[in-house]
Design an enzyme around this catalytic site. Sequence first.
Site, mmCIF file in Angstrom:
data_model
loop_
_atom_site.group_PDB
_atom_site.id
_atom_site.type_symbol
_atom_site.label_atom_id
_atom_site.label_comp_id
_atom_site.label_asym_id
_atom_site.label_seq_id
_atom_site.Cartn_x
_atom_site.Cartn_y
_atom_site.Cartn_z
ATOM 1 N N HIS A 7 31.490 45.440 47.865
ATOM 2 C CA HIS A 7 31.189 44.006 47.837
ATOM 3 C C HIS A 7 32.378 43.160 48.279
ATOM 4 O O HIS A 7 33.499 43.633 48.319
ATOM 5 C CB HIS A 7 30.729 43.557 46.438
ATOM 6 C CG HIS A 7 31.772 43.665 45.364
ATOM 7 N ND1 HIS A 7 31.860 44.747 44.515
ATOM 8 C CD2 HIS A 7 32.750 42.822 44.971
ATOM 9 C CE1 HIS A 7 32.840 44.564 43.647
ATOM 10 N NE2 HIS A 7 33.416 43.392 43.914
ATOM 11 N N GLU A 43 29.211 36.225 36.799
ATOM 12 C CA GLU A 43 29.031 36.652 38.189
ATOM 13 C C GLU A 43 27.585 36.971 38.532
ATOM 14 O O GLU A 43 26.759 37.218 37.644
ATOM 15 C CB GLU A 43 29.886 37.893 38.454
ATOM 16 C CG GLU A 43 29.627 38.984 37.422
ATOM 17 C CD GLU A 43 29.890 40.361 37.973
ATOM 18 O OE1 GLU A 43 30.942 40.881 37.677
ATOM 19 O OE2 GLU A 43 29.021 40.905 38.670
ATOM 20 N N GLN A 59 29.417 39.222 45.955
ATOM 21 C CA GLN A 59 29.590 38.967 44.520
ATOM 22 C C GLN A 59 30.119 37.541 44.347
ATOM 23 O O GLN A 59 31.199 37.220 44.848
ATOM 24 C CB GLN A 59 30.595 39.966 43.942
ATOM 25 C CG GLN A 59 30.849 39.812 42.450
ATOM 26 C CD GLN A 59 31.964 40.737 42.004
ATOM 27 O OE1 GLN A 59 33.085 40.651 42.488
ATOM 28 N NE2 GLN A 59 31.663 41.629 41.088
ATOM 29 N N HIS A 83 38.348 38.707 46.794
ATOM 30 C CA HIS A 83 38.759 40.108 46.951
ATOM 31 C C HIS A 83 37.740 40.887 47.773
ATOM 32 O O HIS A 83 36.605 40.459 47.956
ATOM 33 C CB HIS A 83 38.960 40.775 45.581
ATOM 34 C CG HIS A 83 37.710 40.924 44.764
ATOM 35 N ND1 HIS A 83 37.323 40.011 43.812
ATOM 36 C CD2 HIS A 83 36.755 41.880 44.746
ATOM 37 C CE1 HIS A 83 36.195 40.415 43.239
ATOM 38 N NE2 HIS A 83 35.827 41.549 43.794
ATOM 39 N N GLU A 133 39.830 45.935 45.493
ATOM 40 C CA GLU A 133 39.218 46.566 44.328
ATOM 41 C C GLU A 133 38.645 47.914 44.752
ATOM 42 O O GLU A 133 38.082 48.036 45.839
ATOM 43 C CB GLU A 133 38.110 45.645 43.789
ATOM 44 C CG GLU A 133 37.406 46.157 42.553
ATOM 45 C CD GLU A 133 36.273 45.206 42.101
ATOM 46 O OE1 GLU A 133 36.309 44.004 42.417
ATOM 47 O OE2 GLU A 133 35.345 45.711 41.455
HETATM 48 C C1 MC0 Z 1 46.709 35.962 43.641
HETATM 49 N N1 MC0 Z 1 47.255 36.208 44.833
HETATM 50 C C2 MC0 Z 1 46.304 36.620 45.679
HETATM 51 C C3 MC0 Z 1 45.110 36.593 44.932
HETATM 52 N N2 MC0 Z 1 45.386 36.184 43.672
HETATM 53 N N3 MC0 Z 1 46.372 36.996 46.967
HETATM 54 C C4 MC0 Z 1 45.200 37.345 47.555
HETATM 55 N N4 MC0 Z 1 44.000 37.332 46.908
HETATM 56 C C5 MC0 Z 1 43.919 36.968 45.612
HETATM 57 N N5 MC0 Z 1 42.758 36.961 44.997
HETATM 58 C C6 MC0 Z 1 48.667 36.080 45.196
HETATM 59 C C7 MC0 Z 1 49.216 34.741 44.760
HETATM 60 O O1 MC0 Z 1 48.954 33.768 45.744
HETATM 61 C C8 MC0 Z 1 50.674 35.044 44.601
HETATM 62 O O2 MC0 Z 1 51.314 34.996 45.859
HETATM 63 C C9 MC0 Z 1 50.695 36.471 44.111
HETATM 64 O O3 MC0 Z 1 49.429 37.048 44.486
HETATM 65 C C10 MC0 Z 1 50.815 36.575 42.603
HETATM 66 O O4 MC0 Z 1 49.843 35.719 42.070
HETATM 67 P P1 MC0 Z 1 50.097 34.781 40.818
HETATM 68 O O5 MC0 Z 1 49.231 33.607 40.938
HETATM 69 O O6 MC0 Z 1 51.545 34.556 40.640
HETATM 70 O O7 MC0 Z 1 49.741 35.745 39.661
HETATM 71 P P2 MC0 Z 1 48.436 35.865 38.859
HETATM 72 O O8 MC0 Z 1 48.856 35.840 37.442
HETATM 73 O O9 MC0 Z 1 47.397 34.900 39.304
HETATM 74 O O10 MC0 Z 1 47.961 37.338 39.231
HETATM 75 C C11 MC0 Z 1 47.383 37.660 40.488
HETATM 76 C C12 MC0 Z 1 46.712 39.024 40.348
HETATM 77 C C13 MC0 Z 1 45.648 38.888 39.239
HETATM 78 C C14 MC0 Z 1 46.113 39.415 41.690
HETATM 79 C C15 MC0 Z 1 47.777 40.059 39.944
HETATM 80 O O11 MC0 Z 1 44.713 37.886 39.612
HETATM 81 C C16 MC0 Z 1 44.895 40.166 38.942
HETATM 82 O O12 MC0 Z 1 45.372 41.036 38.203
HETATM 83 N N6 MC0 Z 1 43.659 40.323 39.510
HETATM 84 C C17 MC0 Z 1 42.824 41.502 39.258
HETATM 85 C C18 MC0 Z 1 41.672 41.195 38.347
HETATM 86 C C19 MC0 Z 1 40.762 40.128 38.888
HETATM 87 O O13 MC0 Z 1 41.027 39.483 39.891
HETATM 88 N N7 MC0 Z 1 39.606 39.903 38.172
HETATM 89 C C20 MC0 Z 1 38.607 38.934 38.540
HETATM 90 C C21 MC0 Z 1 37.476 39.551 39.317
HETATM 91 P P3 MC0 Z 1 52.498 33.988 46.173
HETATM 92 O O14 MC0 Z 1 52.872 34.262 47.599
HETATM 93 O O15 MC0 Z 1 51.944 32.639 45.914
HETATM 94 O O16 MC0 Z 1 53.568 34.401 45.190
HETATM 95 S S1 MC0 Z 1 36.561 40.628 38.280
HETATM 96 C C22 MC0 Z 1 35.515 41.467 39.253
HETATM 97 O O17 MC0 Z 1 35.489 41.248 40.427
HETATM 98 C C23 MC0 Z 1 34.634 42.509 38.541
HETATM 99 C C24 MC0 Z 1 33.753 41.845 37.547
HETATM 100 C C25 MC0 Z 1 33.818 43.379 39.493
HETATM 101 O O18 MC0 Z 1 34.024 43.329 40.728
HETATM 102 O O19 MC0 Z 1 32.982 44.156 39.027
#
Ligand code: MC0
Length: 140
Positions: A7, A43, A59, A83, A133
């Site tokens: 997705h 979602e 999604q 993502h 993912e």
């Molecule tokens: C953050 N960054 C991204 C991003 N989110 N880059 C690309 N795509 C994204 N979605 C970048 C930021 O711009 C930043 O870069 C750097 O990554 C660190 O981000 P941050 O804002 O300082 O840190 P956080 O605390 O927002 O963490 C970002 C991180 C977090 C990706 C580690 O969101 C995470 O662990 N995500 C995984 C879980 C998730 O997203 N769950 C929701 C969907 P710069 O250059 O500005 O420093 S759940 C889902 O989808 C499930 C239900 C499913 O599929 O079944």
Amino acid sequence: MFMRIDHIGIACRDLEEKIELFSRLFDLEVVAREVNEEQGVKEAMLHIADGEGGGSYIQLLEPLSDDSPVGKFLAKRGEGVHHVAFGVPDVADAMSKIGEKGVRLLDERPRHGSMGSQIAFLHPKDVGGMLTELVQAAKR
Ligand code: MC0
């Protein structure tokens, strides 16, 4: 290692509004809705196609709070692609193979994802800026 794109996750502020938009524009049908407290999202999965290893979906993700991953993404970047999720046969195996290549895993072990899947995320900074993912679909 990847069997298909499972997705594309789209961050949105209003889930119902975006379901209406995607259904109307692309004739897609909602096949599952879920609240995932652990991931901080409400979602919907919109079905695109079926393949050997499982389906492909859009999604739509609405955050449950401002300090959740999708809430923070919306504040920083606005609505849009959040993502890309790849289907793998065995998520734990894929995590270990990709981890060995130096990519940071955001999950120590697989978590619960949409429609009974097992999922794990890779750090976007190690994958060319794309939050990635891994998805092991539920057995059908
Ligand atoms: C953050 N960054 C991204 C991003 N989110 N880059 C690309 N795509 C994204 N979605 C970048 C930021 O711009 C930043 O870069 C750097 O990554 C660190 O981000 P941050 O804002 O300082 O840190 P956080 O605390 O927002 O963490 C970002 C991180 C977090 C990706 C580690 O969101 C995470 O662990 N995500 C995984 C879980 C998730 O997203 N769950 C929701 C969907 P710069 O250059 O500005 O420093 S759940 C889902 O989808 C499930 C239900 C499913 O599929 O079944």
